[in-house]
Design a protein around this motif. Structure first.
Motif, PDB file in Angstrom:
ATOM      1  N   PRO A  20       0.818  -1.228   0.000  1.00  0.00           N
ATOM      2  CA  PRO A  20       0.000   0.000   0.000  1.00  0.00           C
ATOM      3  C   PRO A  20       0.842   1.266   0.000  1.00  0.00           C
ATOM      4  CG  PRO A  20      -0.782  -1.503   1.674  1.00  0.00           C
ATOM      5  CD  PRO A  20       0.490  -2.054   1.146  1.00  0.00           C
ATOM      6  N   GLY A  21       2.021   1.214   0.604  1.00  0.00           N
ATOM      7  CA  GLY A  21       2.906   2.371   0.603  1.00  0.00           C
ATOM      8  C   GLY A  21       3.371   2.744  -0.787  1.00  0.00           C
ATOM      9  N   VAL A  22       3.640   1.743  -1.611  1.00  0.00           N
ATOM     10  CA  VAL A  22       4.062   2.006  -2.985  1.00  0.00           C
ATOM     11  C   VAL A  22       2.881   2.495  -3.822  1.00  0.00           C
ATOM     12  CG1 VAL A  22       4.909   0.902  -5.093  1.00  0.00           C
ATOM     13  CG2 VAL A  22       5.995   0.410  -2.913  1.00  0.00           C
ATOM     14  N   VAL A  23       1.731   1.861  -3.655  1.00  0.00           N
ATOM     15  CA  VAL A  23       0.561   2.228  -4.443  1.00  0.00           C
ATOM     16  C   VAL A  23       0.094   3.647  -4.122  1.00  0.00           C
ATOM     17  CG1 VAL A  23      -1.867   1.651  -4.887  1.00  0.00           C
ATOM     18  CG2 VAL A  23      -0.174  -0.162  -4.745  1.00  0.00           C
ATOM     19  N   PHE A  24       0.134   4.008  -2.823  1.00  0.00           N
ATOM     20  CA  PHE A  24      -0.354   5.318  -2.401  1.00  0.00           C
ATOM     21  C   PHE A  24       0.776   6.242  -1.950  1.00  0.00           C
ATOM     22  CE2 PHE A  24      -3.908   2.402  -1.723  1.00  0.00           C
ATOM     23  CZ  PHE A  24      -4.848   3.019  -2.518  1.00  0.00           C
ATOM     24  N   SER A  25       1.939   6.123  -2.556  1.00  0.00           N
ATOM     25  CA  SER A  25       3.081   6.958  -2.171  1.00  0.00           C
ATOM     26  C   SER A  25       2.841   8.430  -2.494  1.00  0.00           C
ATOM     27  CB  SER A  25       4.348   6.475  -2.862  1.00  0.00           C
ATOM     28  OG  SER A  25       4.212   6.570  -4.262  1.00  0.00           O
ATOM     29  N   TRP A  26       2.016   8.712  -3.462  1.00  0.00           N
ATOM     30  CA  TRP A  26       1.741  10.085  -3.865  1.00  0.00           C
ATOM     31  C   TRP A  26       0.926  10.839  -2.814  1.00  0.00           C
ATOM     32  CZ3 TRP A  26      -3.468  10.965  -4.252  1.00  0.00           C
ATOM     33  CH2 TRP A  26      -4.275   9.842  -4.388  1.00  0.00           C
ATOM     34  N   THR A  27       0.330  10.138  -1.845  1.00  0.00           N
ATOM     35  CA  THR A  27      -0.510  10.806  -0.851  1.00  0.00           C
ATOM     36  C   THR A  27       0.294  11.452   0.260  1.00  0.00           C
ATOM     37  OG1 THR A  27      -0.749   8.787   0.464  1.00  0.00           O
ATOM     38  CG2 THR A  27      -2.410   9.211  -1.248  1.00  0.00           C
ATOM     39  N   GLY A  28       1.517  11.012   0.477  1.00  0.00           N
ATOM     40  CA  GLY A  28       2.323  11.529   1.579  1.00  0.00           C
ATOM     41  C   GLY A  28       1.991  10.903   2.918  1.00  0.00           C
ATOM     42  N   LEU A  29       1.179   9.855   2.923  1.00  0.00           N
ATOM     43  CA  LEU A  29       0.779   9.195   4.164  1.00  0.00           C
ATOM     44  C   LEU A  29       1.740   8.087   4.586  1.00  0.00           C
ATOM     45  CD1 LEU A  29      -3.049   8.937   3.459  1.00  0.00           C
ATOM     46  CD2 LEU A  29      -1.891  10.528   4.997  1.00  0.00           C
ATOM     47  N   PHE A  30       2.753   7.827   3.776  1.00  0.00           N
ATOM     48  CA  PHE A  30       3.708   6.753   4.066  1.00  0.00           C
ATOM     49  C   PHE A  30       5.121   7.310   4.008  1.00  0.00           C
ATOM     50  CE2 PHE A  30      -0.075   4.783   2.402  1.00  0.00           C
ATOM     51  CZ  PHE A  30      -0.263   3.713   3.252  1.00  0.00           C
ATOM     52  N   GLU A  31       5.967   6.778   4.864  1.00  0.00           N
ATOM     53  CA  GLU A  31       7.387   7.144   4.808  1.00  0.00           C
ATOM     54  C   GLU A  31       8.181   5.903   4.434  1.00  0.00           C
ATOM     55  OE1 GLU A  31       9.081   6.671   9.351  1.00  0.00           O
ATOM     56  OE2 GLU A  31       8.852   8.671   8.513  1.00  0.00           O
ATOM     57  N   PHE A  32       9.194   6.103   3.641  1.00  0.00           N
ATOM     58  CA  PHE A  32       9.990   4.993   3.128  1.00  0.00           C
ATOM     59  C   PHE A  32      11.314   4.914   3.877  1.00  0.00           C
ATOM     60  CE2 PHE A  32       7.042   6.004  -0.205  1.00  0.00           C
ATOM     61  CZ  PHE A  32       6.653   4.756  -0.641  1.00  0.00           C
ATOM     62  N   HIS A  33      11.742   3.693   4.139  1.00  0.00           N
ATOM     63  CA  HIS A  33      13.029   3.430   4.772  1.00  0.00           C
ATOM     64  C   HIS A  33      13.597   2.146   4.188  1.00  0.00           C
ATOM     65  CE1 HIS A  33      10.673   0.663   7.263  1.00  0.00           C
ATOM     66  NE2 HIS A  33       9.852   1.670   7.446  1.00  0.00           N
ATOM     67  N   GLU A  34      14.650   1.621   4.760  1.00  0.00           N
ATOM     68  CA  GLU A  34      15.338   0.493   4.141  1.00  0.00           C
ATOM     69  C   GLU A  34      14.507  -0.789   4.092  1.00  0.00           C
ATOM     70  OE1 GLU A  34      16.434   0.939   8.415  1.00  0.00           O
ATOM     71  OE2 GLU A  34      16.668   2.233   6.710  1.00  0.00           O
ATOM     72  N   VAL A  85      -5.852   4.152   5.074  1.00  0.00           N
ATOM     73  CA  VAL A  85      -5.624   3.812   3.667  1.00  0.00           C
ATOM     74  C   VAL A  85      -5.242   2.345   3.531  1.00  0.00           C
ATOM     75  CG1 VAL A  85      -4.078   4.225   1.709  1.00  0.00           C
ATOM     76  CG2 VAL A  85      -5.078   6.139   2.926  1.00  0.00           C
ATOM     77  N   MET A  86      -4.376   1.846   4.421  1.00  0.00           N
ATOM     78  CA  MET A  86      -3.998   0.430   4.381  1.00  0.00           C
ATOM     79  C   MET A  86      -5.202  -0.465   4.606  1.00  0.00           C
ATOM     80  SD  MET A  86      -0.344   0.123   6.266  1.00  0.00           S
ATOM     81  CE  MET A  86      -0.374  -1.643   6.174  1.00  0.00           C
ATOM     82  N   PHE A  87      -6.040  -0.118   5.584  1.00  0.00           N
ATOM     83  CA  PHE A  87      -7.213  -0.928   5.872  1.00  0.00           C
ATOM     84  C   PHE A  87      -8.159  -0.946   4.673  1.00  0.00           C
ATOM     85  CE2 PHE A  87     -11.630  -1.237   7.260  1.00  0.00           C
ATOM     86  CZ  PHE A  87     -11.600  -2.499   7.827  1.00  0.00           C
ATOM     87  N   LEU A  88      -8.420   0.212   4.091  1.00  0.00           N
ATOM     88  CA  LEU A  88      -9.321   0.270   2.945  1.00  0.00           C
ATOM     89  C   LEU A  88      -8.748  -0.473   1.737  1.00  0.00           C
ATOM     90  CD1 LEU A  88     -10.618   3.935   3.201  1.00  0.00           C
ATOM     91  CD2 LEU A  88     -11.827   1.825   3.789  1.00  0.00           C
ATOM     92  N   PHE A  89      -7.432  -0.420   1.567  1.00  0.00           N
ATOM     93  CA  PHE A  89      -6.778  -1.141   0.474  1.00  0.00           C
ATOM     94  C   PHE A  89      -7.006  -2.642   0.625  1.00  0.00           C
ATOM     95  CE2 PHE A  89      -2.946  -3.325  -1.131  1.00  0.00           C
ATOM     96  CZ  PHE A  89      -3.003  -2.948  -2.461  1.00  0.00           C
ATOM     97  N   TYR A  90      -6.727  -3.181   1.804  1.00  0.00           N
ATOM     98  CA  TYR A  90      -6.905  -4.617   2.008  1.00  0.00           C
ATOM     99  C   TYR A  90      -8.378  -5.003   2.123  1.00  0.00           C
ATOM    100  CZ  TYR A  90      -1.945  -5.251   2.183  1.00  0.00           C
ATOM    101  OH  TYR A  90      -0.628  -5.291   1.837  1.00  0.00           O
ATOM    102  N   TYR A  91      -9.234  -4.086   2.564  1.00  0.00           N
ATOM    103  CA  TYR A  91     -10.659  -4.356   2.587  1.00  0.00           C
ATOM    104  C   TYR A  91     -11.202  -4.488   1.162  1.00  0.00           C
ATOM    105  CZ  TYR A  91     -15.572  -3.978   3.818  1.00  0.00           C
ATOM    106  OH  TYR A  91     -16.907  -4.218   3.966  1.00  0.00           O
ATOM    107  N   SER A  92     -10.735  -3.646   0.262  1.00  0.00           N
ATOM    108  CA  SER A  92     -11.188  -3.749  -1.132  1.00  0.00           C
ATOM    109  C   SER A  92     -10.688  -5.039  -1.770  1.00  0.00           C
ATOM    110  CB  SER A  92     -10.742  -2.535  -1.936  1.00  0.00           C
ATOM    111  OG  SER A  92      -9.341  -2.478  -2.007  1.00  0.00           O
TER     112      SER A  92
END
Length: 101
Positions: free
Chosen positions: A55-69, A82-89
């Motif tokens: 979900p972080g990759v799919v919704f990276s444009w929203t700014g709701l996720f931070e990326f690390h190693e 957003v993660m819950f709605l993604f997996y709920y769908s």
């Protein structure tokens, strides 16, 4: 239209709830307990990290996720929603074949 929506969820709510619960339990407990399993722990750990990363990759444009190693993680409550709605769908899509009688 409302009747169609109600009948869709009335037939499939147990399957949808089961899929969502499995995904969240696997993500949380997969990371926590993967170190205790000798060989399968590595695969469980990587799969659990992918649950957080997709979900972080799919919704990276929203700014709701931070990326690390290790992938992406939600930065706040909005990211978890957003993660819950993604997996709920995804669970709703996977439950479609189970409602036929």
């Amino acid at each position: 239209m409302i009747d169609a929506i109600i009948s869709f969820f009335a037939k499939r709510w147990k399957i949808i709830l089961g899929i969502v619960a499995f995904v969240w339990a696997f993500a949380v407990f997969g990371v926590a307990f993967a170190g205790f399993l000798p060989v399968a722990g590595t695969l469980i750990f990587l799969a659990a990290l992918l649950i957080w990363h997709i979900p972080g990759v799919v919704f990276s444009w929203t700014g709701l996720f931070e990326f690390h190693e290790f992938g992406a993680s939600p930065t706040g409550a909005g990211g978890y929603v957003v993660m819950f709605l993604f997996y709920y769908s995804i669970a709703c899509i996977l439950a479609v074949p189970f409602g036929r009688k």
